[in-house]
Design a protein around this motif. Sequence first.
Motif, PDB file in Angstrom:
ATOM      1  N   GLY A 213       0.797  -1.217   0.000  1.00  0.00           N
ATOM      2  CA  GLY A 213       0.000   0.000   0.000  1.00  0.00           C
ATOM      3  C   GLY A 213       0.833   1.272   0.000  1.00  0.00           C
ATOM      4  N   ASN A 214       0.181   2.377  -0.456  1.00  0.00           N
ATOM      5  CA  ASN A 214       0.799   3.701  -0.516  1.00  0.00           C
ATOM      6  C   ASN A 214       2.072   3.696  -1.365  1.00  0.00           C
ATOM      7  OD1 ASN A 214      -1.276   4.610   1.067  1.00  0.00           O
ATOM      8  ND2 ASN A 214      -0.093   4.632   2.969  1.00  0.00           N
ATOM      9  N   ASN A 215       1.928   3.055  -2.520  1.00  0.00           N
ATOM     10  CA  ASN A 215       3.022   2.949  -3.471  1.00  0.00           C
ATOM     11  C   ASN A 215       2.440   3.204  -4.850  1.00  0.00           C
ATOM     12  OD1 ASN A 215       4.899   1.931  -5.402  1.00  0.00           O
ATOM     13  ND2 ASN A 215       5.801   0.578  -3.847  1.00  0.00           N
ATOM     14  N   LEU A 216       3.014   4.156  -5.574  1.00  0.00           N
ATOM     15  CA  LEU A 216       2.487   4.542  -6.880  1.00  0.00           C
ATOM     16  C   LEU A 216       2.428   3.361  -7.841  1.00  0.00           C
ATOM     17  CD1 LEU A 216       1.480   6.819  -8.727  1.00  0.00           C
ATOM     18  CD2 LEU A 216       3.868   7.269  -9.339  1.00  0.00           C
ATOM     19  N   ASN A 217       3.333   2.390  -7.688  1.00  0.00           N
ATOM     20  CA  ASN A 217       3.347   1.230  -8.579  1.00  0.00           C
ATOM     21  C   ASN A 217       2.377   0.133  -8.143  1.00  0.00           C
ATOM     22  OD1 ASN A 217       5.393   2.315 -10.262  1.00  0.00           O
ATOM     23  ND2 ASN A 217       6.927   1.738  -8.718  1.00  0.00           N
ATOM     24  N   ASP A 218       1.718   0.337  -7.013  1.00  0.00           N
ATOM     25  CA  ASP A 218       0.790  -0.675  -6.520  1.00  0.00           C
ATOM     26  C   ASP A 218      -0.567  -0.037  -6.242  1.00  0.00           C
ATOM     27  OD1 ASP A 218      -0.345  -2.990  -5.496  1.00  0.00           O
ATOM     28  OD2 ASP A 218       1.476  -3.584  -4.435  1.00  0.00           O
ATOM     29  N   TYR A 219      -0.794   0.450  -5.035  1.00  0.00           N
ATOM     30  CA  TYR A 219      -2.071   1.089  -4.734  1.00  0.00           C
ATOM     31  C   TYR A 219      -1.915   2.011  -3.528  1.00  0.00           C
ATOM     32  CZ  TYR A 219      -2.980  -1.682  -0.505  1.00  0.00           C
ATOM     33  OH  TYR A 219      -2.907  -2.224   0.749  1.00  0.00           O
ATOM     34  N   TYR A 220      -2.874   2.934  -3.388  1.00  0.00           N
ATOM     35  CA  TYR A 220      -2.943   3.799  -2.217  1.00  0.00           C
ATOM     36  C   TYR A 220      -4.113   3.364  -1.352  1.00  0.00           C
ATOM     37  CZ  TYR A 220       0.717   6.908  -3.747  1.00  0.00           C
ATOM     38  OH  TYR A 220       1.936   7.411  -4.104  1.00  0.00           O
ATOM     39  N   ILE A 221      -3.862   3.183  -0.072  1.00  0.00           N
ATOM     40  CA  ILE A 221      -4.891   2.721   0.847  1.00  0.00           C
ATOM     41  C   ILE A 221      -6.097   3.645   0.813  1.00  0.00           C
ATOM     42  CG2 ILE A 221      -5.425   2.329   3.286  1.00  0.00           C
ATOM     43  CD1 ILE A 221      -2.517   1.386   3.636  1.00  0.00           C
ATOM     44  N   ALA A 222      -5.867   4.946   0.702  1.00  0.00           N
ATOM     45  CA  ALA A 222      -6.975   5.908   0.678  1.00  0.00           C
ATOM     46  C   ALA A 222      -7.883   5.718  -0.519  1.00  0.00           C
ATOM     47  CB  ALA A 222      -6.420   7.330   0.695  1.00  0.00           C
ATOM     48  N   ALA A 223      -7.378   5.122  -1.588  1.00  0.00           N
ATOM     49  CA  ALA A 223      -8.176   4.920  -2.801  1.00  0.00           C
ATOM     50  C   ALA A 223      -9.003   3.643  -2.749  1.00  0.00           C
ATOM     51  CB  ALA A 223      -7.273   4.895  -4.032  1.00  0.00           C
ATOM     52  N   GLU A 224      -8.797   2.819  -1.715  1.00  0.00           N
ATOM     53  CA  GLU A 224      -9.556   1.574  -1.570  1.00  0.00           C
ATOM     54  C   GLU A 224     -10.807   1.818  -0.719  1.00  0.00           C
ATOM     55  OE1 GLU A 224      -8.680  -1.487  -2.851  1.00  0.00           O
ATOM     56  OE2 GLU A 224      -6.827  -0.730  -3.742  1.00  0.00           O
ATOM     57  N   GLN A 225     -11.878   1.126  -1.065  1.00  0.00           N
ATOM     58  CA  GLN A 225     -13.108   1.206  -0.272  1.00  0.00           C
ATOM     59  C   GLN A 225     -13.627  -0.196  -0.009  1.00  0.00           C
ATOM     60  OE1 GLN A 225     -16.260   4.370  -0.745  1.00  0.00           O
ATOM     61  NE2 GLN A 225     -17.416   2.646  -1.535  1.00  0.00           N
ATOM     62  N   GLN A 226     -14.031  -0.430   1.245  1.00  0.00           N
ATOM     63  CA  GLN A 226     -14.547  -1.738   1.631  1.00  0.00           C
ATOM     64  C   GLN A 226     -16.080  -1.665   1.622  1.00  0.00           C
ATOM     65  OE1 GLN A 226     -16.238  -3.733   4.268  1.00  0.00           O
ATOM     66  NE2 GLN A 226     -15.817  -5.114   2.562  1.00  0.00           N
ATOM     67  N   ARG A 227     -16.696  -2.072   0.503  1.00  0.00           N
ATOM     68  CA  ARG A 227     -18.153  -2.007   0.355  1.00  0.00           C
ATOM     69  C   ARG A 227     -18.848  -3.358   0.524  1.00  0.00           C
ATOM     70  NH1 ARG A 227     -22.616  -1.810   1.185  1.00  0.00           N
ATOM     71  NH2 ARG A 227     -24.321  -0.823   0.066  1.00  0.00           N
ATOM     72  N   PRO A 228     -18.305  -4.475   0.013  1.00  0.00           N
ATOM     73  CA  PRO A 228     -19.029  -5.749   0.095  1.00  0.00           C
ATOM     74  C   PRO A 228     -19.149  -6.271   1.528  1.00  0.00           C
ATOM     75  CG  PRO A 228     -17.364  -5.800  -1.644  1.00  0.00           C
ATOM     76  CD  PRO A 228     -17.085  -4.591  -0.813  1.00  0.00           C
ATOM     77  N   ALA A 229     -20.123  -7.153   1.722  1.00  0.00           N
ATOM     78  CA  ALA A 229     -20.314  -7.801   3.014  1.00  0.00           C
ATOM     79  C   ALA A 229     -19.141  -8.715   3.338  1.00  0.00           C
ATOM     80  CB  ALA A 229     -21.609  -8.608   3.008  1.00  0.00           C
ATOM     81  N   ILE A 230     -18.868  -8.883   4.632  1.00  0.00           N
ATOM     82  CA  ILE A 230     -17.880  -9.862   5.090  1.00  0.00           C
ATOM     83  C   ILE A 230     -18.485 -11.261   4.967  1.00  0.00           C
ATOM     84  CG2 ILE A 230     -16.498 -10.635   7.054  1.00  0.00           C
ATOM     85  CD1 ILE A 230     -16.673  -7.778   8.140  1.00  0.00           C
TER      86      ILE A 230
END
Length: 516
Positions: A213-230
């Motif tokens: 996370g928080n790596n331009l070549n991978d992903y930013y945590i802030a850009a992820e959203q947890q919407r589906p059910a567990i």
Amino acid sequence: MFVTLVRRPWLVLVGLALLAAACSDASASSRGDGARVAQLPSAYQASTYPIAAPSLGDLLTYDYDNARSGRDTVDPAITNVSTNPAWDDSLDGGVYAEPLVYDTTVYVATENDSVYALSVSSGKVLWHLHVGTAVSTSVIDSAPTLRRGCGDIDPLGITGTPVIDPVTDEIFVAEETEPAGYNGWQGIRHWLVAIGLASHKVIWKRDIDPPGGNNLNDYYIAAEQQRPAITLANGRLYVPFGGLAGDCGQYHGYVVDLPVSGTGPVGSYEVPTQREGAIWETNGAVVSSEGGDLYVATGNGSSNSVKDFDEGNSVVELSPTLKRLGYWAPSNWVQLNDHDWDLGSAGPINVPGTSLLFVAGKPCLCDGHNEFGFLMSEGHLGGIGHGTFTAPVCPGGGDFGADASDVVGTGKSARIFVYAACGSGTEAIQVTTSPMSFKIAWSPSLGSPSFPPIVAGGLVWALESSGALYGMNPVTGHVVFRRTTDSLEHFATPGIGDRMIFVPTVRGVEAFRTAS
């Protein structure tokens, strides 16, 4: 940590085979960014850990079961609904998650990172636990690759539906939070939290953000959203991730998993696209009744070349350890990627009594005129453009949120229905297995209840975005009941249990009393 006594007779039968959990205190970190575990029980064996059978009045997971059927199979027929709410609770934030019901208590999670336990009959707050600090969109938008106006939930706290484990007497929630000691977008984390239903306290919490996370070549945590059910299955908790509204920033679709005990490393599956490929379906992962494999649907990926398939707009089969076992995508997946026509706006659903999956998504205009649904076999996903029955669905707009199912009649007269959350309202799709096919059976006779449906008390129930609850005949679509509700969040799903209908709203939850 102590083992909670079993409170239900049917649990005693499985409890003896399960609960040999030793008492232990432990703290561990599998990451260097603040992950922590406290007071952890011993791990369960995945091969023996059960999925709880339905019990009268209970709703323990999104849509009642891991097939995501949306079917309440045990509560009595509903012949009347109170004209006005029996009670209407204002809580500390909007509610996107489906309310859960267990032992005459309704559990509600809010976008302010709070969990409430309410009396089913009166709405009285029995206890309330604030488990984190919800994140404002202004903080989210300040992260690299993001911009002002990303996302449409403010603040972001608990969005996906939690799950209740009656064996351990715990509820599990996934929260977006800013842990103490952090400041700004760099501190944003997603934590999985276990709460004791008897103690009303946090048993453990873990950072569940995938590695990188928080790596331009991978992903930013802030850009992820947890919407589906567990999803609780195989002795593990499965938590899917997607992106923000608008597909902002550098993110990936993921599924992460963790033992129900909270111990051990976090496992993850990453959709293999350069960015996007969100898993944002409301219902969460569907679990096969044989073998415990999982099925999820993805949104648009970033590839625009048929030579570079990236699992955008796909149904993906995963093993219990999150290894990819197979996939299916429509032949025009590149077109869907290019136009943001997410197949994964509604997740797959198991067709009851069969080993078939049904899936449909956002308007795809697949032949220039129609939206389509797809029927496929579990364990035999056919790759790109193969192995499915395809026919038009949702002529008034695409399928969003989650679908439901029902079997009406018995023996040779039995009919299988899937109820889709179409843009113009609930639509019934009748499925046949030999040959494998389906056709539209009805659309609602009144209004446009376009949010995810459920089936309970002999009726199909769904909410309308303008603020209304509908109860519809499952065979004809005739509207039997319509009740005005408070304002609703996107894709709100009602919950029914203990002779009450619970409606999640922008400010809390309201309850309608039913009669049989």
